[in-house]
Design a protein around this motif. Structure first.
Motif, PDB file in Angstrom:
ATOM      1  N   ALA A 111      46.149  53.561  42.354  1.00 19.42           N
ATOM      2  CA  ALA A 111      44.706  53.417  42.156  1.00 19.42           C
ATOM      3  C   ALA A 111      44.416  52.695  40.839  1.00 19.42           C
ATOM      4  O   ALA A 111      43.527  51.825  40.779  1.00 19.42           O
ATOM      5  N   ARG A 112      45.129  53.057  39.783  1.00 24.84           N
ATOM      6  CA  ARG A 112      44.964  52.379  38.497  1.00 24.84           C
ATOM      7  C   ARG A 112      45.396  50.918  38.587  1.00 24.84           C
ATOM      8  O   ARG A 112      44.769  50.029  38.009  1.00 24.84           O
ATOM      9  N   LEU A 113      46.495  50.668  39.294  1.00 23.53           N
ATOM     10  CA  LEU A 113      46.943  49.293  39.498  1.00 23.53           C
ATOM     11  C   LEU A 113      45.871  48.469  40.198  1.00 23.53           C
ATOM     12  O   LEU A 113      45.545  47.350  39.773  1.00 23.53           O
ATOM     13  N   LEU A 114      45.313  49.003  41.269  1.00 19.09           N
ATOM     14  CA  LEU A 114      44.306  48.265  42.029  1.00 19.09           C
ATOM     15  C   LEU A 114      43.065  48.000  41.186  1.00 19.09           C
ATOM     16  O   LEU A 114      42.427  46.945  41.317  1.00 19.09           O
ATOM     17  N   LEU A 130      43.049  47.391  38.045  1.00 16.48           N
ATOM     18  CA  LEU A 130      43.397  46.262  37.187  1.00 16.48           C
ATOM     19  C   LEU A 130      43.445  44.957  37.979  1.00 16.48           C
ATOM     20  O   LEU A 130      42.933  43.922  37.535  1.00 16.48           O
ATOM     21  N   LEU A 131      44.033  45.000  39.166  1.00 18.89           N
ATOM     22  CA  LEU A 131      44.129  43.800  39.991  1.00 18.89           C
ATOM     23  C   LEU A 131      42.758  43.247  40.375  1.00 18.89           C
ATOM     24  O   LEU A 131      42.609  42.041  40.590  1.00 18.89           O
ATOM     25  N   ASN A 132      41.763  44.119  40.455  1.00 19.74           N
ATOM     26  CA  ASN A 132      40.422  43.705  40.867  1.00 19.74           C
ATOM     27  C   ASN A 132      39.456  43.535  39.703  1.00 19.74           C
ATOM     28  O   ASN A 132      38.256  43.370  39.913  1.00 19.74           O
ATOM     29  N   ARG A 180      60.738  47.945  44.121  1.00 19.06           N
ATOM     30  CA  ARG A 180      60.187  46.840  44.896  1.00 19.06           C
ATOM     31  C   ARG A 180      59.354  45.959  43.973  1.00 19.06           C
ATOM     32  O   ARG A 180      58.786  46.433  42.989  1.00 19.06           O
ATOM     33  N   VAL A 181      59.303  44.670  44.296  1.00 23.10           N
ATOM     34  CA  VAL A 181      58.401  43.748  43.601  1.00 23.10           C
ATOM     35  C   VAL A 181      57.596  43.019  44.669  1.00 23.10           C
ATOM     36  O   VAL A 181      58.165  42.455  45.614  1.00 23.10           O
ATOM     37  N   VAL A 182      56.268  43.046  44.538  1.00 27.54           N
ATOM     38  CA  VAL A 182      55.405  42.416  45.538  1.00 27.54           C
ATOM     39  C   VAL A 182      54.431  41.465  44.849  1.00 27.54           C
ATOM     40  O   VAL A 182      54.038  41.685  43.706  1.00 27.54           O
ATOM     41  N   ARG A 183      54.095  40.418  45.556  1.00 25.40           N
ATOM     42  CA  ARG A 183      53.035  39.521  45.070  1.00 25.40           C
ATOM     43  C   ARG A 183      51.725  39.987  45.697  1.00 25.40           C
ATOM     44  O   ARG A 183      51.636  40.203  46.907  1.00 25.40           O
ATOM     45  N   MET A 184      50.706  40.154  44.845  1.00 19.06           N
ATOM     46  CA  MET A 184      49.433  40.675  45.311  1.00 19.06           C
ATOM     47  C   MET A 184      48.274  39.823  44.793  1.00 19.06           C
ATOM     48  O   MET A 184      48.360  39.211  43.732  1.00 19.06           O
ATOM     49  N   ARG A 185      47.206  39.826  45.574  1.00 15.27           N
ATOM     50  CA  ARG A 185      45.931  39.257  45.130  1.00 15.27           C
ATOM     51  C   ARG A 185      44.868  40.288  45.461  1.00 15.27           C
ATOM     52  O   ARG A 185      44.686  40.654  46.614  1.00 15.27           O
ATOM     53  N   GLY A 186      44.191  40.781  44.419  1.00  8.29           N
ATOM     54  CA  GLY A 186      43.279  41.885  44.631  1.00  8.29           C
ATOM     55  C   GLY A 186      44.080  43.074  45.152  1.00  8.29           C
ATOM     56  O   GLY A 186      45.130  43.413  44.629  1.00  8.29           O
ATOM     57  N   GLY A 187      43.602  43.689  46.219  1.00  8.15           N
ATOM     58  CA  GLY A 187      44.326  44.819  46.798  1.00  8.15           C
ATOM     59  C   GLY A 187      45.245  44.438  47.932  1.00  8.15           C
ATOM     60  O   GLY A 187      45.814  45.306  48.592  1.00  8.15           O
ATOM     61  N   ARG A 188      45.437  43.145  48.155  1.00  4.94           N
ATOM     62  CA  ARG A 188      46.210  42.674  49.312  1.00  4.94           C
ATOM     63  C   ARG A 188      47.608  42.258  48.899  1.00  4.94           C
ATOM     64  O   ARG A 188      47.792  41.482  47.957  1.00  4.94           O
ATOM     65  N   GLU A 189      48.608  42.755  49.616  1.00  2.00           N
ATOM     66  CA  GLU A 189      49.981  42.337  49.393  1.00  2.00           C
ATOM     67  C   GLU A 189      50.235  41.040  50.160  1.00  2.00           C
ATOM     68  O   GLU A 189      50.055  40.969  51.368  1.00  2.00           O
ATOM     69  N   ILE A 190      50.670  40.004  49.425  1.00  2.00           N
ATOM     70  CA  ILE A 190      50.919  38.696  50.022  1.00  2.00           C
ATOM     71  C   ILE A 190      52.338  38.599  50.553  1.00  2.00           C
ATOM     72  O   ILE A 190      52.566  38.122  51.660  1.00  2.00           O
ATOM     73  N   GLU A 191      53.294  39.026  49.731  1.00  2.93           N
ATOM     74  CA  GLU A 191      54.701  38.980  50.146  1.00  2.93           C
ATOM     75  C   GLU A 191      55.520  39.919  49.291  1.00  2.93           C
ATOM     76  O   GLU A 191      55.154  40.259  48.169  1.00  2.93           O
TER      77      GLU A 191
END
Length: 224
Positions: free
Chosen positions: A112-115, A117-119, A207-218
């Motif tokens: 939740a804290r990550l999201l 920040l991402l947004n 794990r390492v993921v690429r994200m934009r906003g709350g969406r995982e891209i890859e």
């Protein structure tokens, strides 16, 4: 914090999250995850650019090294200088606070804290590499260099939370019971930081993921 309380924290927050610039994972895997000051040392940055350690960054800064390649040091837009100066205690100046922040690599303890920040602000439109580290593994390896924080130390706007020399506390000194009485699970510690960073971060990553906003891209990397 007692050992039982710490065990509860790890059960509640088994994953640590670090948001970094898109494309950073390969360099971090090779060189480790470092706070700003240690990263400047690694990249042998000298002269005027060393002011990054004790000054607010209004924009992200790109640094390069002939062998290590490039790295991005994030902006500090959420730290409003006037608000920061007003909330500091223990005789600290804004430059002192920036130095404290730049001496550490930071992790959020909940998704939740990550999201959040991402947004936040301009970050929402950008892609980021998100590192998910195993809490128990990382703490076991670096416990003596870990501090816990009950606030978002990189944010200071209107009504900013007071902060001073005791804002970053070793695990043993953190008043977990007091925060457990006030906050829900997952919110009793806001930030975990390692000084000056985590040289063996790859050993603790799930794990390492690429994200934009709350969406995982890859998914960029996953422990087998």
């Amino acid at each position: 914090m007692s050992e039982d309380e710490f065990a509860e924290l790890v059960r509640d927050c088994p994953v640590l999250y670090h948001m970094t610039t898109e494309g950073s994972w390969l360099s971090i895997r090779r060189h480790g995850l470092w706070g700003t000051a240690a990263l400047l040392d690694l990249f042998e940055v000298e002269g005027e650019a060393r002011r990054l350690v004790e000054a607010r960054r209004a924009a992200s800064v790109r640094i390069r090294h002939p062998e290590h390649g490039g790295a991005t040091i994030r902006d500090q837009k959420p730290l409003a200088e006037r608000s920061l100066a007003a909330c500091l205690e223990d005789g600290l100046r804004p430059a002192d606070w920036y130095a404290l922040l730049n001496a550490r690599a930071f992790f959020s303890l909940t998704r939740a804290r990550l999201l959040r920040l991402l947004n936040a602000g301009s970050y929402r439109a950008e892609a980021h590499d998100v590192i998910e580290a195993d809490t128990a593994s990382l703490v076991a390896a670096h416990r003596d260099r870990i501090t816990l924080c009950a606030i978002n130390s990189g944010f200071a706007a209107r009504r900013a939370a007071p902060r001073g020399r005791s804002t970053f506390l070793p695990i043993a000194d953190y008043p977990y019971a007091a925060w457990r009485a006030k906050r829900a699970r997952g919110e009793r510690v806001v930030e975990l930081a390692v000084e000056p960073g985590v040289p063996d971060i790859a050993a603790h990553v799930r794990r390492v993921v690429r994200m934009r906003g709350g969406r995982e891209i890859e998914t960029l990397w996953r422990r087998g």
